[in-house]
Design an enzyme around this catalytic site. Structure first.
Site, PDB file in Angstrom:
ATOM      1  N   LYS A  48       0.829  -1.209   0.000  1.00  0.00           N
ATOM      2  CA  LYS A  48       0.000   0.000   0.000  1.00  0.00           C
ATOM      3  C   LYS A  48       0.869   1.267   0.000  1.00  0.00           C
ATOM      4  CE  LYS A  48      -2.302  -1.307   3.689  1.00  0.00           C
ATOM      5  NZ  LYS A  48      -1.759  -2.692   3.833  1.00  0.00           N
ATOM      6  N   THR A  49       1.898   1.288   0.823  1.00  0.00           N
ATOM      7  CA  THR A  49       2.788   2.454   0.840  1.00  0.00           C
ATOM      8  C   THR A  49       3.515   2.603  -0.492  1.00  0.00           C
ATOM      9  OG1 THR A  49       3.109   2.202   3.236  1.00  0.00           O
ATOM     10  CG2 THR A  49       4.719   3.537   2.041  1.00  0.00           C
TER      11      THR A  49
ATOM     12  N   ASP B 222      -1.515   6.758   6.287  1.00  0.00           N
ATOM     13  CA  ASP B 222      -1.493   5.337   6.641  1.00  0.00           C
ATOM     14  C   ASP B 222      -2.364   5.086   7.868  1.00  0.00           C
ATOM     15  OD1 ASP B 222      -0.798   2.698   6.389  1.00  0.00           O
ATOM     16  OD2 ASP B 222       1.185   2.900   7.277  1.00  0.00           O
TER      17      ASP B 222
ATOM     18  N   THR C  14      -5.699  -1.324   7.162  1.00  0.00           N
ATOM     19  CA  THR C  14      -5.739  -2.783   7.289  1.00  0.00           C
ATOM     20  C   THR C  14      -7.106  -3.251   7.760  1.00  0.00           C
ATOM     21  OG1 THR C  14      -4.863  -2.580   9.545  1.00  0.00           O
ATOM     22  CG2 THR C  14      -3.273  -2.959   7.769  1.00  0.00           C
TER      23      THR C  14
ATOM     24  N   ARG D 101       6.580  -8.377   1.812  1.00  0.00           N
ATOM     25  CA  ARG D 101       7.475  -7.923   2.886  1.00  0.00           C
ATOM     26  C   ARG D 101       8.135  -9.107   3.581  1.00  0.00           C
ATOM     27  NH1 ARG D 101       4.574  -4.060   6.561  1.00  0.00           N
ATOM     28  NH2 ARG D 101       5.297  -2.534   5.030  1.00  0.00           N
TER      29      ARG D 101
END
Length: 356
Positions: free
Chosen positions: A76-77, A121, A170, A229
């Site tokens: 997302k980032t 965020d 999230t 990640r």
């Protein structure tokens, strides 16, 4: 009891945890793709977002506000930074927990440049006063700044330059409908397939100058829980092992041996995951068993078992949540190589309902 923000949570301490620590953030900055063409996975989201951005550029306008939802570690980032790059605009990064008052948000919004991208965020964790201010800012590019207190307080309207808000969450269900409705484009990020993660591992290995064979990348991808990640983190740990214990080349055997050292099994389960399954199977016969009892059995807090271990176990079909408690599935017995207990045979010495 308040926890210091610098203290790692159980999820952050795990090698297969999806939260990013400082090391992850530093490495991700070097590994992030710079445009949509480089971004791997999320095919539908990329296609839809590409149309939104290309249309905005053709009109010479700022892009619609974008909401990205999904589990941590899915990109997302990275997508927010790509949106800014594709629009040729600067990006401002902040988070919901950092905005506790409407004044905090007003100071950020008032300093934005025209066309700038504001990445927010964990937007669902923003305070309610700031959230209500954001409604007007997103829709009308205006905020009302309150000056003074009590009956003498006055609202001074402040015009904002057009900007693009990219919100990430999230837990999309916690966003109030008025906020969700103000986003022009909403996308849900899905977990990655093993094949997509193999491509991520190969790309990261190339950028990190790591020699990796296809079967080595496949081994890492298969244990990465569908999350880029985690794949990148496992790659770094396997790289360390290969440099110390082998010739630096990552093969399937080297990857498997390295991840065995870090207690990440072939399905991506770590020590905590297996402890939960082993307690459920060996101590409670597969359940049902209550969450608190299960947490005591593994020596962890109830919240740790529920929020850190269970989501992946449920997603993998190894554990089920029922009204009576947690229950192991046949796949859990098979994964640990255990034989489930036999169900009591019909007619176990007692008469049935009809006396037969």
């Amino acid at each position: 009891m308040n926890r210091d923000d610098t203290t790692p949570t159980p999820a952050e301490e795990r090698l297969v945890g999806a939260s990013a620590d400082r090391e992850d953030q530093a490495v991700e900055a070097a590994l992030r793709p710079k445009d949509l063409g480089e971004f791997i996975g999320q095919e539908k989201v990329r296609e839809q977002l590409d149309l939104v951005l290309r249309a905005a550029r053709a009109r010479g306008a700022t892009a619609d506000h974008v909401l990205l939802s999904g589990a941590p570690g899915l990109g997302k980032t990275t997508l927010s930074m790509i949106i800014a790059a594709e629009m040729g605009a600067p990006i401002r990064i902040t988070s919901g927990p950092a905005i506790q008052h409407a004044g905090d948000l007003a100071s950020i919004l008032s300093s934005l440049q025209e066309g700038e991208v504001l990445f927010l965020d964990e937007i669902h964790r923003m305070s309610r006063p700031a959230e209500e201010m954001l409604y007007m800012a997103m829709e009308d590019f205006r905020v009302d700044v309150i000056v003074g207190k009590g009956p003498g307080a006055t609202a001074i309207p402040l015009e904002l330059p057009p900007f693009t808000l990219v919100g990430a969450t999230t837990r999309a269900g916690l966003l109030p409908p008025p906020l969700r409705d103000r986003f022009g484009f909403t996308a849900h990020m899905e977990f990655y397939s093993p094949h997509e993660l193999e491509r991520v591992v190969h790309r990261s290995a190339s950028l990190l100058d790591v020699v990796i064979e296809p079967d080595g990348a496949a081994e890492i991808a298969g244990r990465s829980r569908g999350t880029p990640r985690i794949a990148n983190r496992l790659l770094r740990r396997v790289r360390d092992y290969a440099q110390v214990k082998a010739d630096g080349v990552i093969t399937r055997e080297i990857a498997a041996a390295a991840l065995a050292v870090y207690e990440v099994d072939a399905r991506g389960l770590d020590r905590l995951d297996r402890a939960v399954l082993e307690a459920l199977l060996k101590l409670f016969g597969g359940g049902p068993v209550g969450l608190s009892t299960l947490a005591v059995a593994v020596g962890e807090e109830r919240e740790t078992v529920e929020e850190v271990a269970e989501p992946f176990l449920v997603r993998e079909g190894l554990l089920a949540r029922t009204p009576r408690g947690r229950v192991a599935t046949p796949a859990a017995w098979a994964h640990l190589g255990l034989t489930p207990p036999q169900a009591p045979a019909a007619g176990n010495g007692q008469q049935d309902l009809f006396g037969a």
